[in-house]
Write a protein that holds these residues in place. Structure first.
Motif, PDB file in Angstrom:
ATOM      1  N   GLY A   1       0.345  -2.335 -24.762  1.00 38.57           N
ATOM      2  CA  GLY A   1       0.325  -2.081 -26.199  1.00 38.57           C
ATOM      3  C   GLY A   1       1.655  -2.443 -26.821  1.00 38.57           C
ATOM      4  N   PRO A   2       1.804  -2.191 -28.118  1.00 35.81           N
ATOM      5  CA  PRO A   2       3.003  -2.638 -28.839  1.00 35.81           C
ATOM      6  C   PRO A   2       4.194  -1.694 -28.761  1.00 35.81           C
ATOM      7  CG  PRO A   2       1.439  -1.699 -30.378  1.00 35.81           C
ATOM      8  CD  PRO A   2       0.771  -1.672 -29.033  1.00 35.81           C
ATOM      9  N   TYR A   3       4.011  -0.486 -28.174  1.00 36.65           N
ATOM     10  CA  TYR A   3       5.066   0.525 -28.270  1.00 36.65           C
ATOM     11  C   TYR A   3       5.514   1.043 -26.909  1.00 36.65           C
ATOM     12  CZ  TYR A   3       3.424   0.521 -33.087  1.00 36.65           C
ATOM     13  OH  TYR A   3       3.048   0.139 -34.355  1.00 36.65           O
ATOM     14  N   GLY A   4       5.749   0.156 -25.964  1.00 42.63           N
ATOM     15  CA  GLY A   4       6.253   0.576 -24.667  1.00 42.63           C
ATOM     16  C   GLY A   4       5.151   0.865 -23.666  1.00 42.63           C
ATOM     17  N   ARG A   5       5.557   1.373 -22.487  1.00 45.92           N
ATOM     18  CA  ARG A   5       4.639   1.531 -21.364  1.00 45.92           C
ATOM     19  C   ARG A   5       4.177   2.972 -21.145  1.00 45.92           C
ATOM     20  NH1 ARG A   5       6.269   1.022 -16.619  1.00 45.92           N
ATOM     21  NH2 ARG A   5       4.383   0.073 -15.754  1.00 45.92           N
ATOM     22  N   LYS A   6       4.734   3.931 -21.840  1.00 40.74           N
ATOM     23  CA  LYS A   6       4.374   5.326 -21.598  1.00 40.74           C
ATOM     24  C   LYS A   6       3.007   5.627 -22.206  1.00 40.74           C
ATOM     25  CE  LYS A   6       5.880  10.125 -22.175  1.00 40.74           C
ATOM     26  NZ  LYS A   6       5.527  10.469 -20.792  1.00 40.74           N
ATOM     27  N   LEU A   7       2.065   6.016 -21.346  1.00 44.11           N
ATOM     28  CA  LEU A   7       0.718   6.329 -21.802  1.00 44.11           C
ATOM     29  C   LEU A   7       0.638   7.788 -22.240  1.00 44.11           C
ATOM     30  CD1 LEU A   7      -2.285   5.647 -22.162  1.00 44.11           C
ATOM     31  CD2 LEU A   7      -2.621   6.330 -19.775  1.00 44.11           C
TER      32      LEU A   7
ATOM     33  N   VAL B   1       1.127  -0.314 -10.813  1.00 43.40           N
ATOM     34  CA  VAL B   1       2.295  -0.664 -11.635  1.00 43.40           C
ATOM     35  C   VAL B   1       2.301   0.307 -12.809  1.00 43.40           C
ATOM     36  CG1 VAL B   1       3.437  -2.472 -12.989  1.00 43.40           C
ATOM     37  CG2 VAL B   1       2.161  -3.084 -10.931  1.00 43.40           C
ATOM     38  N   VAL B   2       2.834   1.494 -12.571  1.00 48.10           N
ATOM     39  CA  VAL B   2       2.876   2.534 -13.610  1.00 48.10           C
ATOM     40  C   VAL B   2       4.321   3.029 -13.668  1.00 48.10           C
ATOM     41  CG1 VAL B   2       1.695   4.596 -14.520  1.00 48.10           C
ATOM     42  CG2 VAL B   2       0.458   3.041 -13.035  1.00 48.10           C
ATOM     43  N   GLU B   3       4.565   4.309 -13.506  1.00 47.14           N
ATOM     44  CA  GLU B   3       5.939   4.812 -13.544  1.00 47.14           C
ATOM     45  C   GLU B   3       6.762   4.281 -12.376  1.00 47.14           C
ATOM     46  OE1 GLU B   3       5.920   9.043 -13.799  1.00 47.14           O
ATOM     47  OE2 GLU B   3       4.975   9.091 -15.781  1.00 47.14           O
ATOM     48  N   ASN B   4       6.095   3.968 -11.264  1.00 44.02           N
ATOM     49  CA  ASN B   4       6.802   3.441 -10.096  1.00 44.02           C
ATOM     50  C   ASN B   4       7.411   2.062 -10.345  1.00 44.02           C
ATOM     51  OD1 ASN B   4       4.163   2.457 -10.317  1.00 44.02           O
ATOM     52  ND2 ASN B   4       3.956   2.080  -8.130  1.00 44.02           N
ATOM     53  N   ALA B   5       7.027   1.408 -11.448  1.00 43.39           N
ATOM     54  CA  ALA B   5       7.563   0.079 -11.768  1.00 43.39           C
ATOM     55  C   ALA B   5       8.431   0.091 -13.023  1.00 43.39           C
ATOM     56  CB  ALA B   5       6.417  -0.912 -11.945  1.00 43.39           C
ATOM     57  N   GLU B   6       8.779   1.268 -13.514  1.00 42.66           N
ATOM     58  CA  GLU B   6       9.601   1.342 -14.726  1.00 42.66           C
ATOM     59  C   GLU B   6      10.945   0.655 -14.493  1.00 42.66           C
ATOM     60  OE1 GLU B   6       9.910   1.971 -18.616  1.00 42.66           O
ATOM     61  OE2 GLU B   6       8.181   2.607 -17.429  1.00 42.66           O
ATOM     62  N   GLY B   7      11.347  -0.188 -15.447  1.00 41.20           N
ATOM     63  CA  GLY B   7      12.580  -0.943 -15.318  1.00 41.20           C
ATOM     64  C   GLY B   7      12.429  -2.245 -14.560  1.00 41.20           C
ATOM     65  N   LYS B   8      11.212  -2.507 -14.044  1.00 44.96           N
ATOM     66  CA  LYS B   8      10.959  -3.733 -13.284  1.00 44.96           C
ATOM     67  C   LYS B   8       9.948  -4.638 -13.975  1.00 44.96           C
ATOM     68  CE  LYS B   8      10.586  -3.099  -8.783  1.00 44.96           C
ATOM     69  NZ  LYS B   8      10.076  -2.566  -7.487  1.00 44.96           N
ATOM     70  N   VAL B   9       9.279  -4.107 -15.016  1.00 44.88           N
ATOM     71  CA  VAL B   9       8.305  -4.882 -15.783  1.00 44.88           C
ATOM     72  C   VAL B   9       8.533  -4.591 -17.264  1.00 44.88           C
ATOM     73  CG1 VAL B   9       6.662  -4.699 -13.880  1.00 44.88           C
ATOM     74  CG2 VAL B   9       6.476  -3.127 -15.798  1.00 44.88           C
ATOM     75  N   ASP B  10       7.926  -5.407 -18.120  1.00 39.89           N
ATOM     76  CA  ASP B  10       8.152  -5.267 -19.554  1.00 39.89           C
ATOM     77  C   ASP B  10       7.116  -4.364 -20.219  1.00 39.89           C
ATOM     78  OD1 ASP B  10       9.147  -5.604 -22.099  1.00 39.89           O
ATOM     79  OD2 ASP B  10       8.340  -7.619 -22.371  1.00 39.89           O
ATOM     80  N   ARG B  11       5.829  -4.706 -20.085  1.00 41.97           N
ATOM     81  CA  ARG B  11       4.800  -4.025 -20.869  1.00 41.97           C
ATOM     82  C   ARG B  11       3.589  -3.588 -20.044  1.00 41.97           C
ATOM     83  NH1 ARG B  11       3.580  -7.362 -25.953  1.00 41.97           N
ATOM     84  NH2 ARG B  11       4.972  -5.918 -27.025  1.00 41.97           N
ATOM     85  N   ILE B  12       3.305  -4.250 -18.969  1.00 37.72           N
ATOM     86  CA  ILE B  12       2.033  -4.103 -18.266  1.00 37.72           C
ATOM     87  C   ILE B  12       1.947  -2.796 -17.472  1.00 37.72           C
ATOM     88  CG2 ILE B  12       2.718  -5.269 -16.119  1.00 37.72           C
ATOM     89  CD1 ILE B  12       0.001  -6.826 -16.371  1.00 37.72           C
ATOM     90  N   VAL B  13       0.738  -2.207 -17.445  1.00 36.94           N
ATOM     91  CA  VAL B  13       0.438  -0.990 -16.683  1.00 36.94           C
ATOM     92  C   VAL B  13      -0.864  -1.249 -15.926  1.00 36.94           C
ATOM     93  CG1 VAL B  13      -0.029   1.487 -16.790  1.00 36.94           C
ATOM     94  CG2 VAL B  13       1.523   0.441 -18.459  1.00 36.94           C
ATOM     95  N   VAL B  14      -0.868  -1.006 -14.597  1.00 37.24           N
ATOM     96  CA  VAL B  14      -2.022  -1.367 -13.769  1.00 37.24           C
ATOM     97  C   VAL B  14      -2.302  -0.276 -12.738  1.00 37.24           C
ATOM     98  CG1 VAL B  14      -3.030  -3.101 -12.226  1.00 37.24           C
ATOM     99  CG2 VAL B  14      -1.392  -3.810 -13.979  1.00 37.24           C
ATOM    100  N   GLY B  15      -3.581  -0.005 -12.509  1.00 44.18           N
ATOM    101  CA  GLY B  15      -3.961   0.939 -11.463  1.00 44.18           C
ATOM    102  C   GLY B  15      -5.427   0.802 -11.104  1.00 44.18           C
ATOM    103  N   GLU B  16      -5.884   1.672 -10.206  1.00 51.84           N
ATOM    104  CA  GLU B  16      -7.271   1.677  -9.753  1.00 51.84           C
ATOM    105  C   GLU B  16      -7.792   3.107  -9.755  1.00 51.84           C
ATOM    106  OE1 GLU B  16      -7.407  -2.025  -6.582  1.00 51.84           O
ATOM    107  OE2 GLU B  16      -6.643  -0.097  -5.868  1.00 51.84           O
TER     108      GLU B  16
ATOM    109  N   PRO C   1       0.806  -1.232   0.000  1.00 52.83           N
ATOM    110  CA  PRO C   1       0.000   0.000   0.000  1.00 52.83           C
ATOM    111  C   PRO C   1       0.834   1.273   0.000  1.00 52.83           C
ATOM    112  CG  PRO C   1      -0.993  -1.623   1.440  1.00 52.83           C
ATOM    113  CD  PRO C   1       0.316  -2.212   0.989  1.00 52.83           C
ATOM    114  N   GLU C   2       1.959   1.272   0.713  1.00 51.29           N
ATOM    115  CA  GLU C   2       2.792   2.476   0.762  1.00 51.29           C
ATOM    116  C   GLU C   2       3.521   2.736  -0.559  1.00 51.29           C
ATOM    117  OE1 GLU C   2       5.065  -0.804   3.102  1.00 51.29           O
ATOM    118  OE2 GLU C   2       2.985  -0.136   2.806  1.00 51.29           O
ATOM    119  N   ASP C   3       3.543   1.750  -1.456  1.00 48.70           N
ATOM    120  CA  ASP C   3       4.164   1.930  -2.769  1.00 48.70           C
ATOM    121  C   ASP C   3       3.196   2.491  -3.811  1.00 48.70           C
ATOM    122  OD1 ASP C   3       6.550   0.708  -1.811  1.00 48.70           O
ATOM    123  OD2 ASP C   3       5.668  -1.272  -2.169  1.00 48.70           O
TER     124      ASP C   3
END
Length: 269
Positions: A247-253, A142-157, A121-123
């Motif tokens: 998506g096919p072109y990285g994680r930056k939305l 799992v958004v910018e806080n996970a950059e370099g730790k995941v490949d493609r996925i972006v997750v939030g609420e 939760p604190e992350d």
């Protein structure tokens, strides 16, 4: 095949959105365990995030073991705990609190293999967005806080307040047109409090050749692979949705706002 998946209450593991049916990159499943039950799964070519919606558990991901995860009674009672499981990995989930455990199993096709890790939760990064009429609280899991730790996925609420719109002003991200817009498909999974209430999911494109609306109830899921996609919460009811993107072109939305809507809003003030 429809992009709307109404809630179907079942126990155990059930795959709701299978990659290759109505999506190319993303999949969504739900896991419900009762007291003391456990579940084993494998990721194959999909990196996976296990988001604890309610309950507590231990999780083994590959060679890593994470104990005593998850404290919230429901999604409206606090920030999420989640576990990232990389591609080509086995995982096991064990219910430990003696009550119902519900986990969203979200996945995206991936190529690079990273290490498992926990998002506590604190992350979670909390953002307060919008103004009168469209105020909401957005949690980055799992958004910018996970950059370099995941490949493609972006997750939030996202937590929409009663009577408010979210994902608004309407935006889309279905074309690769840098720097204006990037291409990412998305899945929404909804919760409503009290659960007797509802929200409205609108999906449309510039030409209005796509113009749809769904009454979304507690537990429903919607796939968004084209168009603008705002959400409204009925007055008196909170609407939550878990969102998953890839998506096919990285994680930056890079979303593109509806230009006609934005122009009209500016001219009306």
């Amino acid at each position: 095949m429809s992009n709307f998946f109404p809630f179907d209450e079942q126990k155990g593991y059930r795959e709701i959105v299978k990659i290759g049916d109505v999506t190319r990159y993303t999949g969504f499943s739900l896991l419900t365990l009762e007291q003391g039950e456990s579940f084993r799964g494998e990721t194959g070519g999909k990196e996976t995030v296990l988001i604890i919606l309610s309950g507590s558990c231990n999780v083994r991901a590959g060679e890593e073991f994470f104990e005593d995860l998850g404290k919230r009674e429901n999604v409206f009672s606090g920030k999420a705990t989640a576990v990232y499981v990389p591609i080509n990995s086995n995982y096991e989930i064990q219910e430990i609190a003696g009550k119902k455990l519900e986990i969203a199993v979200v996945s995206a096709l991936a190529e690079k293999q990273y290490a498992p890790f926990v998002i506590r939760p604190e992350d979670v990064v909390v953002n307060h967005r919008g103004t009168a009429g469209y105020q909401r609280e957005v949690h980055d899991i799992v958004v910018e806080n996970a950059e370099g730790k995941v490949d493609r996925i972006v997750v939030g609420e996202t937590f929409s307040y009663p009577g408010q719109w979210s994902s608004y002003p309407s935006h889309k991200h279905d074309k690769f047109d840098p720097p204006v817009e990037t291409e990412m498909e998305e899945i929404y999974h909804f919760k409503v409090f009290p659960k007797e209430g509802f929200g409205v999911q609108v999906i449309y494109n510039d030409e209005l050749s796509l113009r749809e609306a769904y009454m979304v109830k507690d537990g429903d899921t919607v796939v968004i692979n084209e168009g603008y996609h705002p959400v409204a919460a009925a007055p008196g009811f909170k609407v939550y949705y878990l969102w998953l993107m890839a998506g096919p072109y990285g994680r930056k939305l890079t979303p593109k706002d509806d230009p006609k809507l934005v122009s009209a809003l500016k001219n009306s003030n």
